[in-house]
Scaffold this active site. Structure first.
Site, PDB file in Angstrom:
ATOM      1  N   TYR A 185     -13.737   2.747   4.334  1.00 45.60           N
ATOM      2  CA  TYR A 185     -13.177   1.551   3.686  1.00 45.60           C
ATOM      3  C   TYR A 185     -14.269   0.817   2.912  1.00 45.60           C
ATOM      4  CZ  TYR A 185     -10.850  -2.962   3.113  1.00 45.60           C
ATOM      5  OH  TYR A 185     -10.306  -4.113   2.586  1.00 45.60           O
ATOM      6  N   SER A 231     -13.807  -6.511  -1.446  1.00 43.76           N
ATOM      7  CA  SER A 231     -13.936  -7.008  -0.062  1.00 43.76           C
ATOM      8  C   SER A 231     -15.388  -7.359   0.181  1.00 43.76           C
ATOM      9  CB  SER A 231     -13.504  -5.919   0.923  1.00 43.76           C
ATOM     10  OG  SER A 231     -13.846  -6.282   2.243  1.00 43.76           O
TER      11      SER A 231
HETATM   12  P1  NAP Z   1      -1.343  -5.564   3.561  1.00 45.36           P
HETATM   13  O1  NAP Z   1      -0.664  -6.780   4.053  1.00 45.36           O
HETATM   14  O2  NAP Z   1      -1.360  -4.346   4.426  1.00 45.36           O
HETATM   15  O3  NAP Z   1      -0.767  -5.218   2.129  1.00 45.36           O
HETATM   16  C1  NAP Z   1      -1.136  -4.066   1.443  1.00 45.36           C
HETATM   17  C2  NAP Z   1      -0.225  -3.876   0.256  1.00 45.36           C
HETATM   18  O4  NAP Z   1      -0.615  -2.671  -0.413  1.00 45.36           O
HETATM   19  C3  NAP Z   1       1.230  -3.729   0.665  1.00 45.36           C
HETATM   20  O5  NAP Z   1       2.050  -4.380  -0.247  1.00 45.36           O
HETATM   21  C4  NAP Z   1       1.463  -2.221   0.590  1.00 45.36           C
HETATM   22  O6  NAP Z   1       2.811  -1.985   0.263  1.00 45.36           O
HETATM   23  C5  NAP Z   1       0.539  -1.859  -0.566  1.00 45.36           C
HETATM   24  N1  NAP Z   1       0.179  -0.442  -0.504  1.00 45.36           N
HETATM   25  C6  NAP Z   1      -0.478   0.216   0.475  1.00 45.36           C
HETATM   26  N2  NAP Z   1      -0.554   1.523   0.208  1.00 45.36           N
HETATM   27  C7  NAP Z   1       0.067   1.706  -0.975  1.00 45.36           C
HETATM   28  C8  NAP Z   1       0.326   2.835  -1.769  1.00 45.36           C
HETATM   29  N3  NAP Z   1      -0.041   4.079  -1.380  1.00 45.36           N
HETATM   30  N4  NAP Z   1       0.990   2.665  -2.931  1.00 45.36           N
HETATM   31  C9  NAP Z   1       1.416   1.442  -3.313  1.00 45.36           C
HETATM   32  N5  NAP Z   1       1.178   0.328  -2.607  1.00 45.36           N
HETATM   33  C10 NAP Z   1       0.526   0.459  -1.445  1.00 45.36           C
HETATM   34  O7  NAP Z   1      -2.882  -5.867   3.251  1.00 45.36           O
HETATM   35  P2  NAP Z   1      -3.633  -7.054   2.504  1.00 45.36           P
HETATM   36  O8  NAP Z   1      -4.633  -7.591   3.452  1.00 45.36           O
HETATM   37  O9  NAP Z   1      -2.676  -7.970   1.850  1.00 45.36           O
HETATM   38  O10 NAP Z   1      -4.417  -6.216   1.421  1.00 45.36           O
HETATM   39  C11 NAP Z   1      -4.478  -6.576   0.062  1.00 45.36           C
HETATM   40  C12 NAP Z   1      -5.853  -6.225  -0.475  1.00 45.36           C
HETATM   41  O11 NAP Z   1      -6.825  -7.094   0.100  1.00 45.36           O
HETATM   42  C13 NAP Z   1      -6.319  -4.815  -0.154  1.00 45.36           C
HETATM   43  O12 NAP Z   1      -6.945  -4.253  -1.291  1.00 45.36           O
HETATM   44  C14 NAP Z   1      -7.335  -5.009   0.962  1.00 45.36           C
HETATM   45  O13 NAP Z   1      -8.267  -3.972   1.017  1.00 45.36           O
HETATM   46  C15 NAP Z   1      -7.933  -6.344   0.531  1.00 45.36           C
HETATM   47  N6  NAP Z   1      -8.635  -7.078   1.584  1.00 45.36           N
HETATM   48  C16 NAP Z   1      -7.966  -7.478   2.680  1.00 45.36           C
HETATM   49  C17 NAP Z   1      -8.662  -8.150   3.678  1.00 45.36           C
HETATM   50  C18 NAP Z   1      -7.973  -8.602   4.942  1.00 45.36           C
HETATM   51  O14 NAP Z   1      -8.673  -8.924   5.938  1.00 45.36           O
HETATM   52  N7  NAP Z   1      -6.656  -8.668   4.963  1.00 45.36           N
HETATM   53  C19 NAP Z   1     -10.022  -8.426   3.529  1.00 45.36           C
HETATM   54  C20 NAP Z   1     -10.663  -7.992   2.378  1.00 45.36           C
HETATM   55  C21 NAP Z   1      -9.970  -7.330   1.402  1.00 45.36           C
HETATM   56  P3  NAP Z   1       3.704  -0.760   0.786  1.00 45.36           P
HETATM   57  O15 NAP Z   1       3.338  -0.509   2.207  1.00 45.36           O
HETATM   58  O16 NAP Z   1       5.100  -1.259   0.596  1.00 45.36           O
HETATM   59  O17 NAP Z   1       3.370   0.363  -0.122  1.00 45.36           O
END
Ligand code: NAP
Length: 263
Positions: A155, A142
């Site tokens: 985070y 991130s």
């Molecule tokens: P999201 O829509 O909340 O998706 C998160 C995913 O991680 C879901 O599929 C969730 O599935 C899975 N997950 C969460 N906890 C888990 C666990 N204990 N075991 C297995 N799977 C788990 O969020 P996203 O934004 O797509 O995030 C994806 C990545 O991008 C993350 O690493 C996040 O930190 C990074 N990121 C996001 C942003 C942003 O603004 N969105 C910015 C920078 C970086 P289940 O709930 O089904 O387990």
């Protein structure tokens, strides 16, 4: 029969957000898939859609990567699967709150999933990629791994680990055909915001990217041979300057005497 031409890609956190888009795009590129997340029902639905659309094999693993037993079981399965050519460590969680306003479960989840899960699954596949001199690792860090904002301390700390760990691994694979990409998105429109306690509507909409744009940019960065992809940063020279300055700071620290301002 699978139409795969690329081997198997593993995507963690594929039940929503960026991971779901990665699954779609990688299947389109000809990968068979292993999709991992806690919500097995959502994974099954996504897998069926992808299989029907692209004709690749998609298997799913419902696992909580924050739980030691589940993580070890997933890691062993990946270790035993020689068809894996790509791992996207994407699963992640966030709670936006000061440390005292963060529950123990939220605190543990960030550290366990963002750091430990990512590192353990990297350990499961990367040594084999290196031995084979082939394979691609994509770690989703991130921009907050390079910055720290109020309420995002834990985070940011976890993403700092992802960023540095991944940059370090790039040194280790230098000169091989193994690819290690760090993707450092900024705010992206996914469920993570609502789950973190900050509704997406509260953000400056001009600063929020769609999940599709973010993943497509990240894959374009991979195709371009980038080691670090910052999907939303227009001026690519900023990263170069950041790296140069970081190198200068490190070089300047190689000194046995305390700096004169401390005399
Ligand atoms: P999201 O829509 O909340 O998706 C998160 C995913 O991680 C879901 O599929 C969730 O599935 C899975 N997950 C969460 N906890 C888990 C666990 N204990 N075991 C297995 N799977 C788990 O969020 P996203 O934004 O797509 O995030 C994806 C990545 O991008 C993350 O690493 C996040 O930190 C990074 N990121 C996001 C942003 C942003 O603004 N969105 C910015 C920078 C970086 P289940 O709930 O089904 O387990």
């Amino acid at each position: 029969m699978s139409k795969s031409t690329q081997g198997t890609a593993v995507v963690t956190g594929a039940s929503a957000g960026l991971g779901r888009v990665y699954a779609d795009r990688l299947a389109r590129r000809g990968y068979d898939l292993i999709l991992i997340a806690r919500r097995g029902d959502r994974l099954a639905e996504i897998a069926a859609g992808i299989q029907a659309q692209y004709g690749v094999n998609v298997s799913t693993i419902a696992a909580d990567l924050g739980k030691e037993a589940d993580l070890e079981s997933v890691a062993s399965r990946l270790e035993a699967d020689d068809s894996i050519t790509l791992l996207v460590n994407n699963a992640g969680v966030s709670t936006v709150a000061p440390i005292g306003g963060t529950t123990r479960a939220q605190f543990d989840a960030m550290n366990d999933v963002n750091v430990n899960g990512m590192a353990r699954l990297t350990y499961a596949v990367l040594p084999k990629f290196i031995a084979r001199n082939a394979g691609t690792l994509v770690n989703i860090g991130s921009i907050l791994g390079f910055a720290h904002l109020p309420g995002a301390t834990i985070y940011s700390g976890t993403k700092g680990y992802v960023n540095h760990f991944t940059r370090g691994l790039q040194n280790e694979v230098a000169g091989t055909k193994v690819r290690v990409q760090l993707v450092a998105p900024s705010a992206t429109a996914t469920d993570i915001w609502e789950l973190s306690g900050v509704p997406l509507e509260n953000l400056n909409q001009e600063a929020v990217m769609s999940a599709e744009d973010c993943v497509d940019a990240a894959l374009a960065g991979l195709d371009l041979g980038e080691t670090v992809t910052l999907p939303s940063v227009e001026d690519a020279t900023l990263w170069k300057q950041f790296e140069e300055l970081s190198g200068k700071l490190f070089a300047a620290a190689q000194n046995r005497r305390p700096a004169t301002r401390y005399a």
